[in-house]
Design a protein around this motif. Sequence first.
Motif, PDB file in Angstrom:
ATOM      1  N   ALA A 174      -2.193 -62.926 -68.601  1.00 51.24           N
ATOM      2  CA  ALA A 174      -3.401 -63.476 -68.443  1.00 51.24           C
ATOM      3  C   ALA A 174      -4.392 -62.678 -68.149  1.00 51.24           C
ATOM      4  O   ALA A 174      -5.665 -62.279 -68.652  1.00 51.24           O
ATOM      5  CB  ALA A 174      -3.424 -64.762 -67.834  1.00 51.24           C
ATOM      6  N   ALA A 175      -4.006 -61.664 -67.312  1.00 53.60           N
ATOM      7  CA  ALA A 175      -4.935 -60.489 -66.870  1.00 53.60           C
ATOM      8  C   ALA A 175      -5.254 -59.662 -67.769  1.00 53.60           C
ATOM      9  O   ALA A 175      -6.384 -59.178 -67.946  1.00 53.60           O
ATOM     10  CB  ALA A 175      -3.917 -59.817 -65.434  1.00 53.60           C
ATOM     11  N   LYS A 176      -4.319 -59.496 -68.917  1.00 53.05           N
ATOM     12  CA  LYS A 176      -4.409 -58.381 -69.949  1.00 53.05           C
ATOM     13  C   LYS A 176      -5.537 -59.160 -70.866  1.00 53.05           C
ATOM     14  O   LYS A 176      -6.286 -58.465 -71.380  1.00 53.05           O
ATOM     15  CB  LYS A 176      -3.174 -58.115 -70.531  1.00 53.05           C
ATOM     16  N   ALA A 177      -5.512 -60.572 -71.180  1.00 51.86           N
ATOM     17  CA  ALA A 177      -6.109 -61.365 -71.995  1.00 51.86           C
ATOM     18  C   ALA A 177      -7.725 -61.125 -71.460  1.00 51.86           C
ATOM     19  O   ALA A 177      -8.517 -60.928 -72.261  1.00 51.86           O
ATOM     20  CB  ALA A 177      -5.757 -62.591 -72.004  1.00 51.86           C
ATOM     21  N   LEU A 178      -7.899 -61.485 -70.154  1.00 51.07           N
ATOM     22  CA  LEU A 178      -9.239 -61.188 -69.769  1.00 51.07           C
ATOM     23  C   LEU A 178      -9.728 -60.071 -69.789  1.00 51.07           C
ATOM     24  O   LEU A 178     -10.993 -59.767 -69.978  1.00 51.07           O
ATOM     25  CB  LEU A 178      -9.142 -61.812 -68.178  1.00 51.07           C
ATOM     26  N   ALA A 179      -8.791 -58.979 -69.713  1.00 54.09           N
ATOM     27  CA  ALA A 179      -9.365 -57.526 -69.728  1.00 54.09           C
ATOM     28  C   ALA A 179      -9.904 -57.355 -70.946  1.00 54.09           C
ATOM     29  O   ALA A 179     -10.897 -56.600 -71.490  1.00 54.09           O
ATOM     30  CB  ALA A 179      -8.181 -56.529 -69.387  1.00 54.09           C
ATOM     31  N   THR A 180      -8.951 -57.685 -72.188  1.00 54.71           N
ATOM     32  CA  THR A 180      -9.530 -57.635 -73.602  1.00 54.71           C
ATOM     33  C   THR A 180     -10.636 -58.452 -73.923  1.00 54.71           C
ATOM     34  O   THR A 180     -11.573 -57.762 -74.774  1.00 54.71           O
ATOM     35  CB  THR A 180      -8.423 -58.327 -74.432  1.00 54.71           C
ATOM     36  N   MET A 181     -10.941 -59.474 -73.384  1.00 57.76           N
ATOM     37  CA  MET A 181     -11.937 -60.435 -73.567  1.00 57.76           C
ATOM     38  C   MET A 181     -13.617 -59.692 -73.282  1.00 57.76           C
ATOM     39  O   MET A 181     -14.420 -59.647 -74.037  1.00 57.76           O
ATOM     40  CB  MET A 181     -11.918 -61.590 -72.743  1.00 57.76           C
ATOM     41  N   TYR A 182     -13.498 -58.835 -72.066  1.00 57.09           N
ATOM     42  CA  TYR A 182     -14.806 -58.299 -71.797  1.00 57.09           C
ATOM     43  C   TYR A 182     -14.865 -56.915 -71.943  1.00 57.09           C
ATOM     44  O   TYR A 182     -16.102 -56.225 -72.125  1.00 57.09           O
ATOM     45  CB  TYR A 182     -14.879 -58.550 -70.097  1.00 57.09           C
ATOM     46  N   TYR A 183     -13.588 -55.965 -72.473  1.00 63.78           N
ATOM     47  CA  TYR A 183     -13.841 -54.788 -72.534  1.00 63.78           C
ATOM     48  C   TYR A 183     -14.477 -54.183 -73.776  1.00 63.78           C
ATOM     49  O   TYR A 183     -14.869 -53.002 -73.908  1.00 63.78           O
ATOM     50  CB  TYR A 183     -12.333 -54.253 -72.583  1.00 63.78           C
ATOM     51  N   PHE A 184     -14.643 -54.986 -74.619  1.00 62.94           N
ATOM     52  CA  PHE A 184     -14.947 -54.571 -76.012  1.00 62.94           C
ATOM     53  C   PHE A 184     -16.227 -55.186 -76.157  1.00 62.94           C
ATOM     54  O   PHE A 184     -16.915 -54.901 -77.348  1.00 62.94           O
ATOM     55  CB  PHE A 184     -14.206 -54.796 -77.084  1.00 62.94           C
ATOM     56  N   LEU A 185     -17.127 -55.638 -75.323  1.00 65.85           N
ATOM     57  CA  LEU A 185     -18.444 -56.283 -75.513  1.00 65.85           C
ATOM     58  C   LEU A 185     -19.506 -55.301 -75.434  1.00 65.85           C
ATOM     59  O   LEU A 185     -19.240 -53.919 -74.952  1.00 65.85           O
ATOM     60  CB  LEU A 185     -18.820 -57.241 -74.382  1.00 65.85           C
ATOM     61  N   ARG A 186     -20.482 -55.397 -75.908  1.00 69.42           N
ATOM     62  CA  ARG A 186     -21.824 -54.144 -75.835  1.00 69.42           C
ATOM     63  C   ARG A 186     -21.993 -54.074 -74.353  1.00 69.42           C
ATOM     64  O   ARG A 186     -22.211 -54.764 -73.692  1.00 69.42           O
ATOM     65  CB  ARG A 186     -22.923 -54.765 -76.553  1.00 69.42           C
ATOM     66  N   GLY A 187     -21.907 -52.502 -73.948  1.00 70.19           N
ATOM     67  CA  GLY A 187     -22.075 -52.156 -72.675  1.00 70.19           C
ATOM     68  C   GLY A 187     -21.225 -51.543 -71.983  1.00 70.19           C
ATOM     69  O   GLY A 187     -20.314 -50.778 -72.894  1.00 70.19           O
ATOM     70  N   ILE A 188     -21.035 -51.366 -70.765  1.00 68.72           N
ATOM     71  CA  ILE A 188     -20.049 -50.424 -70.184  1.00 68.72           C
ATOM     72  C   ILE A 188     -19.092 -51.299 -69.124  1.00 68.72           C
ATOM     73  O   ILE A 188     -19.593 -51.994 -68.449  1.00 68.72           O
ATOM     74  CB  ILE A 188     -20.859 -49.431 -69.055  1.00 68.72           C
ATOM     75  N   PRO A 189     -17.954 -50.780 -69.354  1.00 67.55           N
ATOM     76  CA  PRO A 189     -16.837 -51.720 -68.450  1.00 67.55           C
ATOM     77  C   PRO A 189     -16.988 -51.026 -67.128  1.00 67.55           C
ATOM     78  O   PRO A 189     -16.706 -49.960 -67.014  1.00 67.55           O
ATOM     79  CB  PRO A 189     -15.668 -51.268 -69.408  1.00 67.55           C
ATOM     80  N   PHE A 190     -16.742 -52.296 -66.225  1.00 68.37           N
ATOM     81  CA  PHE A 190     -16.792 -51.807 -64.822  1.00 68.37           C
ATOM     82  C   PHE A 190     -15.460 -52.411 -64.316  1.00 68.37           C
ATOM     83  O   PHE A 190     -15.081 -53.337 -64.565  1.00 68.37           O
ATOM     84  CB  PHE A 190     -17.868 -52.367 -63.936  1.00 68.37           C
ATOM     85  N   ASN A 234      -0.959 -50.084 -67.007  1.00 71.62           N
ATOM     86  CA  ASN A 234      -0.905 -49.415 -68.209  1.00 71.62           C
ATOM     87  C   ASN A 234      -1.547 -49.997 -69.397  1.00 71.62           C
ATOM     88  O   ASN A 234      -2.225 -49.220 -70.489  1.00 71.62           O
ATOM     89  CB  ASN A 234       0.622 -49.257 -68.501  1.00 71.62           C
ATOM     90  N   TYR A 235      -2.052 -51.208 -69.582  1.00 70.46           N
ATOM     91  CA  TYR A 235      -2.834 -51.837 -70.224  1.00 70.46           C
ATOM     92  C   TYR A 235      -4.276 -51.203 -70.229  1.00 70.46           C
ATOM     93  O   TYR A 235      -4.799 -51.201 -71.234  1.00 70.46           O
ATOM     94  CB  TYR A 235      -2.619 -53.570 -70.338  1.00 70.46           C
ATOM     95  N   TYR A 236      -4.623 -51.440 -69.019  1.00 71.24           N
ATOM     96  CA  TYR A 236      -6.154 -50.752 -68.743  1.00 71.24           C
ATOM     97  C   TYR A 236      -6.267 -49.317 -69.145  1.00 71.24           C
ATOM     98  O   TYR A 236      -7.377 -49.063 -69.792  1.00 71.24           O
ATOM     99  CB  TYR A 236      -6.398 -50.962 -67.162  1.00 71.24           C
ATOM    100  N   ARG A 237      -5.050 -48.484 -69.010  1.00 66.75           N
ATOM    101  CA  ARG A 237      -5.120 -47.194 -69.391  1.00 66.75           C
ATOM    102  C   ARG A 237      -5.052 -47.124 -70.907  1.00 66.75           C
ATOM    103  O   ARG A 237      -5.878 -46.249 -71.511  1.00 66.75           O
ATOM    104  CB  ARG A 237      -4.027 -46.566 -69.037  1.00 66.75           C
TER     105      ARG A 237
END
Length: 563
Positions: free
Chosen positions: A353-369, A467-470
Motif C-alpha cells: 500500500a505504501a508503494k501504491a500511494l507513492a505511485t499515485m502521486y509520483y507521476f503527477l505534474r509537478g515535483i515530488p516531495f 528500494n521502490y522509491y529509489r
Amino acid sequence: MASTRWWKNEVVYQVYPRSFQDTNNDGIGDLNGITAHLDYLKNLGVTTIWVSPVYKSPMVDMGYDISDYQAIDPQFGTMADFDHLLAEAKKRGMKIIMDLVVNHTSDQHDWFQQALADPQSKYRDYYIFKHSDDGQVPNNWRSIFGGSTWTEVPSEPGTYYFHTFAPQQPDLNWENPVLREEIYTMINWWLAKGISGFRIDAITHLKKDLDWASIEPDGEDGLANVVKKGQNRPGLGAFLTELKAKTFDKYNAMTVGEAYGVPATDMPNFIGPDGYFSMIFDFSYFNIEVNNVDEWYRGRSNWQVKDLKQLLFESQRSIKTADGWTANVIENHDQSRAVSKWIKNPQYQTPLAAKALATMYYFLRGIPFIYQGQELGAKNFKRTNINQFNDLSSVNNYKMGLKLGMDPEQVLDLVNFKSRDNARVPMQWTGDQFGGFSDHEPWLAMGNDREAINVMDESKDENSVLNYYRKLNQMRQNERYQDVIVNGELEQLKTPDNVVGYQRLTDDQELVVFVNLGEETETINYTGNYELVLTNSREFISMKPEQLELRPYEAVVLFNQGK
C-alpha cells in the motif's frame, strides 16, 4: 525577471532536523546528522534537501517561532555546521532550501521584546497592537491553535497584541514598509550564503482585513475562525509581488509556498510563469480524512477513493490552467503518516500500500516531495496518554474535545490518528531500541509500529518500500522517461471508483498510471500497445491484450514510445 524554472526536474526531500540524526547523543537531531546522511539521500535520488527550521528558537512550535533569523539554534549546532552541510551538499550536486517563516516571529525575538519594553520605539509598529477601553479583546477572531487571536500585554492593561497562531508567535505587521525591508535584507543574506531557495510558511496569512471587525461566530466559544479575516485577503498580492522582486528574483531562487486556501482563479498569480512562487503545495486533498481541518477533534470523515480522485484531479486541472507547477506531497511535518491516514483498513497498511500511494502521486505534474521516513513506509504510533504528546496542536485539540463533552478515549484516538507527532518521531535507521537515531533516549518517543521499517533492513530487501522509491527516482532521471514525466500533459482516465488512473502525454510518448486503492480486484480496459515499466507487486497478474487486473493496492506504470 521570470524564473527559468530550472527546478522542474528536482526531487525534494524534507528533513525534520530534530528527528533525523543525533550525532552528539543529547537525544536531539542536529545539522551534522544531516551531513552524515547526504550519501544516503543522494543514493535515494534526492537532488534538493528542504531543511525544516534550525533558526534560534524557544521551540514552542518546534522552530516555527523564530527568535533570531540569522542564528542557528545551539541544539542543532552552529553556523559553521550549517556552512559545512551546504558545502558537502554542493560537492554531491545537491541543493539546500530552508524554511522561511515571515508571518510571525517568536515572542522572544529582540524586535518583539523591544516593542514590549518601549511603546514609542519603532519596533512597536513591527507587530500588531490594539488598545481596548472596555476590557474586551479587540475582536472575536479565533486563532488557528485555538482561543483568541489577542493576548494582553502584561504591563499595559487594555493593550493587546495579535497572533494568528500561538500567543508565543506574534504576527509581524506587513503594512509597515520598514519591517518589510528588514525581512528582505535577512532573506537576501541567506540567498547570498548559497542556499537555493525557501519553503515559505503560512504565506497567505500576511494580509489581514484592516477593519479588525468582529464577525458571526462559528463555534460554541463565540469566536470566528481567523482565516475569514486573515487568509488570502485583498492586498496580499502586493506584498508577495514586492517580496519576490526584492529577494527571490535576484537569485533565481526556488520558492515553495505553503498556500492554504488559494482559489483556482488566483493560481496564475501564484504559480504562473511570472507567479509569486516557483510552486505551491496544494492541500485540497491533504486533510480529506477529517470533517473539518480546523476542528479535527470532532471526528473523521467518511471519504471514499472517488472523493480523493476528484480533489486530486481538480488540483491538477487548476495547475494546468495556471501554466504552473506544484509541489506534490502525501506527507510532511504537519501530517500523520500516509499509510495510516489513507489506508483505512489496518489489514492493508502494508509495504504494498505504501508503494501504491507513492505511485499515485509520483507521476503527477509537478515535483515530488518526500518527507523523511515516508520512503520507508513509516506508520502512525499509538500513545496511551495525552502527556505523551509534544505537539501543541494535538494537546489543544484534545482539550477542545473534552470541553465539548466528548469521551476522553474517543478524543485520544483522534489525536493519535491526526497528531503531527506521528511525522516527528525519530527517523528509523536501524531496528535498534532508538532506531539508530541516537544512543540516548530521544526527545520524542519512537513509534511503536516499526518492525522491519528501517533503512538497514529495507536496503537489503529489493522489494522494500525504500528500494521502490529509489526506482521511482531512477525513472524520473532516466532519459527515456524524463521528458514525459516532467513536461507531459496530464489527463485523467475513466476507471472504476477505487482506481486512480491518469496518463502523461507528449507528442511522441505516453505514460499511463493505474493504482487500485480498493479492497477488491479491479479490471481495467485500455487500448494501445504498452510496455509494463513499473509495478509495486511481485505477484502482479500479467497483462492481457487491452486488459489488466489489479488486486487490492496493486499499481502499474505503462509506457508507449512513438504513439
